[in-house]
Design an enzyme around this catalytic site. Structure first.
Site, PDB file in Angstrom:
ATOM      1  N   GLY A 144       0.817  -1.193   0.000  1.00  0.00           N
ATOM      2  CA  GLY A 144       0.000   0.000   0.000  1.00  0.00           C
ATOM      3  C   GLY A 144       0.859   1.253   0.000  1.00  0.00           C
ATOM      4  O   GLY A 144       2.045   1.229   0.336  1.00  0.00           O
ATOM      5  N   CYS A 145       0.253   2.369  -0.372  1.00  0.00           N
ATOM      6  CA  CYS A 145       1.018   3.617  -0.470  1.00  0.00           C
ATOM      7  C   CYS A 145       1.473   4.111   0.894  1.00  0.00           C
ATOM      8  O   CYS A 145       2.632   4.522   1.059  1.00  0.00           O
ATOM      9  CB  CYS A 145       0.205   4.679  -1.200  1.00  0.00           C
ATOM     10  SG  CYS A 145      -1.466   4.937  -0.545  1.00  0.00           S
ATOM     11  N   TYR A 146       0.596   4.081   1.889  1.00  0.00           N
ATOM     12  CA  TYR A 146       1.007   4.513   3.224  1.00  0.00           C
ATOM     13  C   TYR A 146       2.103   3.620   3.809  1.00  0.00           C
ATOM     14  O   TYR A 146       3.103   4.130   4.340  1.00  0.00           O
ATOM     15  CB  TYR A 146      -0.191   4.541   4.168  1.00  0.00           C
ATOM     16  CG  TYR A 146      -1.137   5.699   3.979  1.00  0.00           C
ATOM     17  CD1 TYR A 146      -0.698   7.017   3.988  1.00  0.00           C
ATOM     18  CD2 TYR A 146      -2.509   5.482   3.826  1.00  0.00           C
ATOM     19  CE1 TYR A 146      -1.573   8.082   3.835  1.00  0.00           C
ATOM     20  CE2 TYR A 146      -3.407   6.530   3.678  1.00  0.00           C
ATOM     21  CZ  TYR A 146      -2.932   7.832   3.685  1.00  0.00           C
ATOM     22  OH  TYR A 146      -3.799   8.884   3.541  1.00  0.00           O
ATOM     23  N   THR A 148       4.324   1.920   2.228  1.00  0.00           N
ATOM     24  CA  THR A 148       5.565   2.193   1.505  1.00  0.00           C
ATOM     25  C   THR A 148       6.290   3.386   2.112  1.00  0.00           C
ATOM     26  O   THR A 148       7.488   3.326   2.406  1.00  0.00           O
ATOM     27  CB  THR A 148       5.275   2.453   0.018  1.00  0.00           C
ATOM     28  OG1 THR A 148       4.754   1.268  -0.586  1.00  0.00           O
ATOM     29  CG2 THR A 148       6.536   2.868  -0.717  1.00  0.00           C
ATOM     30  N   SER A 149       5.567   4.485   2.316  1.00  0.00           N
ATOM     31  CA  SER A 149       6.213   5.688   2.836  1.00  0.00           C
ATOM     32  C   SER A 149       6.730   5.465   4.257  1.00  0.00           C
ATOM     33  O   SER A 149       7.846   5.880   4.597  1.00  0.00           O
ATOM     34  CB  SER A 149       5.249   6.876   2.799  1.00  0.00           C
ATOM     35  OG  SER A 149       4.138   6.663   3.655  1.00  0.00           O
TER      36      SER A 149
END
Length: 339
Positions: A144-146, A148-149
């Site tokens: 997921g994008c969150y 990943t960050s």
């Protein structure tokens, strides 16, 4: 050798970015575009900014034999085609959430339902290439994008044992494209502009995903308090991650660990000052910055990514490149387009 590819869910935001990236990829030829409700329409009708607009979107159910399939489908829609296409011999990269979690129990905690094929969860490689080896992988669950960050900021420090695995706090701000393309009243311009709001407070499904990889890297039970925020911009994520120091460590110590972890990475840079999302928009780049507050004994790590690229389509192509034996950076850029 060139490879052929299909994108299912090509009408969505991440699907459109996959089309854009693969159309310019030197080693992968995009030969099939699939969609659900938009099947039968021309690409130009759903993505007028892309070239090759005369191409017609086919069904998600009629995929020809290709070397790699990217699934940009909603939650719950990937597991059947993902397993079927992998069984046919394709490399499958799932941008959805059906295979990201490591255990049936963690999946049920995140989504509140039993996984339809729980025995399959351990068969998928978590596709965060800087932290997990994707070489030769045939079934890839793109993060997921969150997560990943947050994981790019935290995982090397957790693995090195310089931060405590429990009591981690992650506050993330995301542009509205992270919610997908479907029409929702709370995402209309008038509901988003001139405001910032938290959502899914203490319940967001990406929190167990963060904990799963941190557990795998440390061998300890990690606990993360995650709060996402919606901000009035189109794309980008900025994560502010707080963790208690495990010992007397300086910011220089932590920066050295992060620099060593990403020394060979073409897409993660450890920078001197706080990153801005505008610097990574349009790129597969992640910017990481670390501080230590000796007064509270806290490490503060900042991370900025483009949610549609390093957080979705770009990272999926990056993982596929590695799995297929292509150069990791093929078809991708580390340069943003906003000053």
């Amino acid at each position: 050798m060139g490879y052929t590819a299909a994108v299912l869910g090509a009408s969505g935001y991440a699907g459109g970015e996959l089309v854009r990236l693969l159309d310019d990829h030197p080693g992968i030829e995009l030969v099939y575009l699939g969609a659900h409700s938009q099947a039968g329409r021309r690409l130009a009708e759903v993505h007028p900014h892309l070239t090759g607009g005369e191409r017609v979107l086919g069904s998600n159910d009629s995929v020809p034999d290709v070397d790699v399939v990217f699934l940009a489908l909603p939650h719950g829609a990937s597991w059947q085609p993902g397993i079927a296409l992998a069984d046919r011999g394709a490399v499958v990269v799932d941008l959805g959430s059906d295979f990201r979690l490591d255990t049936p129990a963690r999946y049920e905690e995140a989504y509140g339902v039993v996984h339809p094929v729980p025995e399959s969860l351990g068969e998928w490689t978590y596709g965060l290439p800087e932290l997990v080896d994707c070489t030769g992988a045939r079934r890839i669950a793109s993060p997921g994008c969150y997560p990943t960050s947050a994981l790019l900021a935290l995982a090397p420090l957790a693995k090195a044992g310089v931060i405590e695995p429990s009591g981690i706090v992650v506050d993330s701000m995301s542009g509205v494209s992270g919610a997908g393309r479907s029409l929702k009243e709370d995402l209309l311009y008038g509901a988003v502009d001139e405001g910032v709001r938290a959502y899914a407070v203490t319940t967001h499904r990406h929190r167990p995903e963060m904990e799963a990889l941190l557990d795998a890297m440390t061998g300890a039970d990690s606990t993360v308090l995650f709060t996402p925020h919606l901000v009035p911009m189109q794309r980008g994520i900025l994560s502010t991650c707080h963790a208690r120091l495990a010992g007397d460590h300086t910011a220089a110590d932590l920066r050295s660990i992060l620099e060593d972890a990403y020394a060979a990475s073409p897409f993660v840079d450890v920078i001197d000052g706080p990153p801005q999302t505008r610097w990574v928009v349009g790129s597969n780049r992640a910017l990481v910055n670390v501080h230590v507050d000796p007064r509270t004994g806290t490490a503060l790590v900042l991370s900025a990514i483009d949610n549609l690229l390093k957080g979705a389509a770009g990272q999926a192509v990056q993982a596929a490149n590695i799995a297929l034996g292509l150069p990791e950076a093929a078809g991708l850029t580390a340069a943003g387009w906003m000053p």
